[in-house]
Design a protein around this motif. Structure first.
Motif, PDB file in Angstrom:
ATOM      1  N   TYR A  77      35.259  34.179  41.577  1.00 52.63           N
ATOM      2  CA  TYR A  77      35.762  35.448  42.095  1.00 52.63           C
ATOM      3  C   TYR A  77      34.861  35.969  43.217  1.00 52.63           C
ATOM      4  O   TYR A  77      35.347  36.404  44.269  1.00 52.63           O
ATOM      5  CB  TYR A  77      35.862  36.467  40.957  1.00 52.63           C
ATOM      6  CG  TYR A  77      36.448  37.786  41.400  1.00 52.63           C
ATOM      7  CD1 TYR A  77      37.819  37.899  41.609  1.00 52.63           C
ATOM      8  CD2 TYR A  77      35.647  38.885  41.622  1.00 52.63           C
ATOM      9  CE1 TYR A  77      38.373  39.103  42.031  1.00 52.63           C
ATOM     10  CE2 TYR A  77      36.187  40.087  42.040  1.00 52.63           C
ATOM     11  CZ  TYR A  77      37.544  40.193  42.249  1.00 52.63           C
ATOM     12  OH  TYR A  77      38.087  41.381  42.674  1.00 52.63           O
ATOM     13  N   ASP A  88      41.032  34.586  31.436  1.00 51.32           N
ATOM     14  CA  ASP A  88      41.309  33.182  31.761  1.00 51.32           C
ATOM     15  C   ASP A  88      40.228  32.671  32.690  1.00 51.32           C
ATOM     16  O   ASP A  88      39.921  33.303  33.692  1.00 51.32           O
ATOM     17  CB  ASP A  88      42.681  33.039  32.429  1.00 51.32           C
ATOM     18  CG  ASP A  88      43.065  31.576  32.686  1.00 51.32           C
ATOM     19  OD1 ASP A  88      42.394  30.663  32.168  1.00 51.32           O
ATOM     20  OD2 ASP A  88      44.048  31.359  33.412  1.00 51.32           O
ATOM     21  N   TYR A  89      39.637  31.562  32.343  1.00 55.13           N
ATOM     22  CA  TYR A  89      38.660  30.932  33.226  1.00 55.13           C
ATOM     23  C   TYR A  89      38.997  29.467  33.476  1.00 55.13           C
ATOM     24  O   TYR A  89      38.346  28.805  34.279  1.00 55.13           O
ATOM     25  CB  TYR A  89      37.241  31.044  32.652  1.00 55.13           C
ATOM     26  CG  TYR A  89      37.017  30.306  31.354  1.00 55.13           C
ATOM     27  CD1 TYR A  89      36.538  29.002  31.360  1.00 55.13           C
ATOM     28  CD2 TYR A  89      37.263  30.911  30.135  1.00 55.13           C
ATOM     29  CE1 TYR A  89      36.325  28.313  30.166  1.00 55.13           C
ATOM     30  CE2 TYR A  89      37.055  30.238  28.944  1.00 55.13           C
ATOM     31  CZ  TYR A  89      36.583  28.939  28.967  1.00 55.13           C
ATOM     32  OH  TYR A  89      36.372  28.261  27.794  1.00 55.13           O
ATOM     33  N   THR A 105      42.991  30.073  37.462  1.00 52.03           N
ATOM     34  CA  THR A 105      42.582  31.162  38.347  1.00 52.03           C
ATOM     35  C   THR A 105      41.886  32.213  37.499  1.00 52.03           C
ATOM     36  O   THR A 105      42.449  32.662  36.491  1.00 52.03           O
ATOM     37  CB  THR A 105      43.818  31.783  39.039  1.00 52.03           C
ATOM     38  OG1 THR A 105      44.491  30.755  39.753  1.00 52.03           O
ATOM     39  CG2 THR A 105      43.408  32.889  39.981  1.00 52.03           C
ATOM     40  N   PRO A 106      40.674  32.619  37.876  1.00 46.20           N
ATOM     41  CA  PRO A 106      39.965  33.611  37.068  1.00 46.20           C
ATOM     42  C   PRO A 106      40.783  34.887  36.886  1.00 46.20           C
ATOM     43  O   PRO A 106      41.383  35.395  37.834  1.00 46.20           O
ATOM     44  CB  PRO A 106      38.703  33.897  37.881  1.00 46.20           C
ATOM     45  CG  PRO A 106      38.499  32.683  38.716  1.00 46.20           C
ATOM     46  CD  PRO A 106      39.880  32.180  39.028  1.00 46.20           C
ATOM     47  N   HIS A 107      40.822  35.365  35.646  1.00 41.20           N
ATOM     48  CA  HIS A 107      41.547  36.580  35.318  1.00 41.20           C
ATOM     49  C   HIS A 107      40.676  37.398  34.370  1.00 41.20           C
ATOM     50  O   HIS A 107      40.206  36.876  33.357  1.00 41.20           O
ATOM     51  CB  HIS A 107      42.896  36.236  34.673  1.00 41.20           C
ATOM     52  CG  HIS A 107      43.751  37.422  34.409  1.00 41.20           C
ATOM     53  ND1 HIS A 107      44.273  38.216  35.408  1.00 41.20           N
ATOM     54  CD2 HIS A 107      44.168  37.957  33.238  1.00 41.20           C
ATOM     55  CE1 HIS A 107      44.975  39.189  34.858  1.00 41.20           C
ATOM     56  NE2 HIS A 107      44.928  39.061  33.550  1.00 41.20           N
ATOM     57  N   PHE A 108      40.484  38.673  34.728  1.00 38.58           N
ATOM     58  CA  PHE A 108      39.570  39.530  33.979  1.00 38.58           C
ATOM     59  C   PHE A 108      40.277  40.796  33.509  1.00 38.58           C
ATOM     60  O   PHE A 108      41.324  41.165  34.038  1.00 38.58           O
ATOM     61  CB  PHE A 108      38.387  39.939  34.868  1.00 38.58           C
ATOM     62  CG  PHE A 108      37.740  38.797  35.591  1.00 38.58           C
ATOM     63  CD1 PHE A 108      37.144  37.750  34.903  1.00 38.58           C
ATOM     64  CD2 PHE A 108      37.729  38.753  36.977  1.00 38.58           C
ATOM     65  CE1 PHE A 108      36.551  36.691  35.576  1.00 38.58           C
ATOM     66  CE2 PHE A 108      37.139  37.699  37.661  1.00 38.58           C
ATOM     67  CZ  PHE A 108      36.552  36.670  36.960  1.00 38.58           C
ATOM     68  N   THR A 109      39.651  41.486  32.569  1.00 39.19           N
ATOM     69  CA  THR A 109      40.153  42.799  32.180  1.00 39.19           C
ATOM     70  C   THR A 109      39.992  43.742  33.373  1.00 39.19           C
ATOM     71  O   THR A 109      39.145  43.512  34.244  1.00 39.19           O
ATOM     72  CB  THR A 109      39.379  43.365  30.977  1.00 39.19           C
ATOM     73  OG1 THR A 109      38.011  43.529  31.348  1.00 39.19           O
ATOM     74  CG2 THR A 109      39.503  42.480  29.742  1.00 39.19           C
ATOM     75  N   HIS A 126      37.024  43.646  36.225  1.00 39.36           N
ATOM     76  CA  HIS A 126      37.462  43.481  37.610  1.00 39.36           C
ATOM     77  C   HIS A 126      36.866  44.592  38.479  1.00 39.36           C
ATOM     78  O   HIS A 126      36.324  44.339  39.567  1.00 39.36           O
ATOM     79  CB  HIS A 126      38.990  43.498  37.656  1.00 39.36           C
ATOM     80  CG  HIS A 126      39.559  42.972  38.910  1.00 39.36           C
ATOM     81  ND1 HIS A 126      39.819  43.764  39.989  1.00 39.36           N
ATOM     82  CD2 HIS A 126      39.906  41.713  39.271  1.00 39.36           C
ATOM     83  CE1 HIS A 126      40.311  43.033  40.963  1.00 39.36           C
ATOM     84  NE2 HIS A 126      40.370  41.785  40.550  1.00 39.36           N
TER      85      HIS A 126
END
Length: 191
Positions: free
Chosen positions: A22, A146-147, A150-154, A158
């Motif tokens: 990210y 999710d790592y 595609t990185p996905h964060f709360t 974020h």
């Protein structure tokens, strides 16, 4: 402007490397040259046997000389940062981070490990003579949704990453503006 990112997790992909992904994406969008390093770039025997002449170590050291900043990410295991990352940092020259802005990022199972960055990682970065070590970001595992892809964060993580990367960007520019003032004593003309 050049920034080195260093993934300190022995696993890939990992939650901590997702934070770096990210950061690289955001910095690249700002026209920052980002050179990425991962523990897998180094021969395990070179690290374990402290081979200071390792080609990969020499390449990293050379890139650090020309870099303005470093972002290092690590998982926290048993109240400290990755042992493999510690081994690598131990092989760097004493002043490897002199004049650099450093941003630490870390992930761990619970917020109980949050202080590992301040009490374990930052002292090592300081020993390498970093000019400025920023506060950084700690994320517990539940905040990295999710790592694998595609990185996905709360939303909270974020937001904290965006704020911290903005602070890093400003620190890089402060460093860039301050550098010329110290390069030549006042009253001395260029020849």
């Amino acid at each position: 402007m050049r920034v080195i990112t260093l993934a300190g997790s022995p696993r890939f992909p990992s939650r901590s490397s997702a934070l770096l992904d990210y950061a690289r994406e955001k910095l690249t969008a700002l026209d920052v040259e980002v050179c990425h390093w991962h523990l897998h770039n180094f021969d395990a025997e070179d690290l374990l046997y402290a081979r200071f002449d390792s080609p990969a170590l020499n390449a990293l050291t050379e890139q650090l000389k020309d870099a303005d900043g470093l972002i290092v990410a690590t998982p926290v295991y048993k109240a400290s940062f990755s042992g493999a990352l510690k081994t690598l940092l131990d092989l760097l020259p004493e002043r490897a981070l002199a004049g650099k802005v450093v941003l630490p990022l870390a992930t761990g199972g619970t917020v109980a490990h949050m202080l590992a960055v301040d009490y374990a990682l930052k002292p090592v970065l300081n020993a390498l003579k970093a000019q400025e070590i920023l506060h950084g970001v700690f994320a517990d595992d539940s905040q990295v949704i999710d790592y694998q892809h595609t990185p996905h964060f709360t939303p909270n993580l974020h937001h904290r990453l965006d704020e911290t990367l903005e602070t890093f960007w400003q620190a890089l520019h402060r460093r860039d503006v301050q550098a010329p003032a110290f390069s030549q004593p006042q009253g001395v003309a260029h020849v």
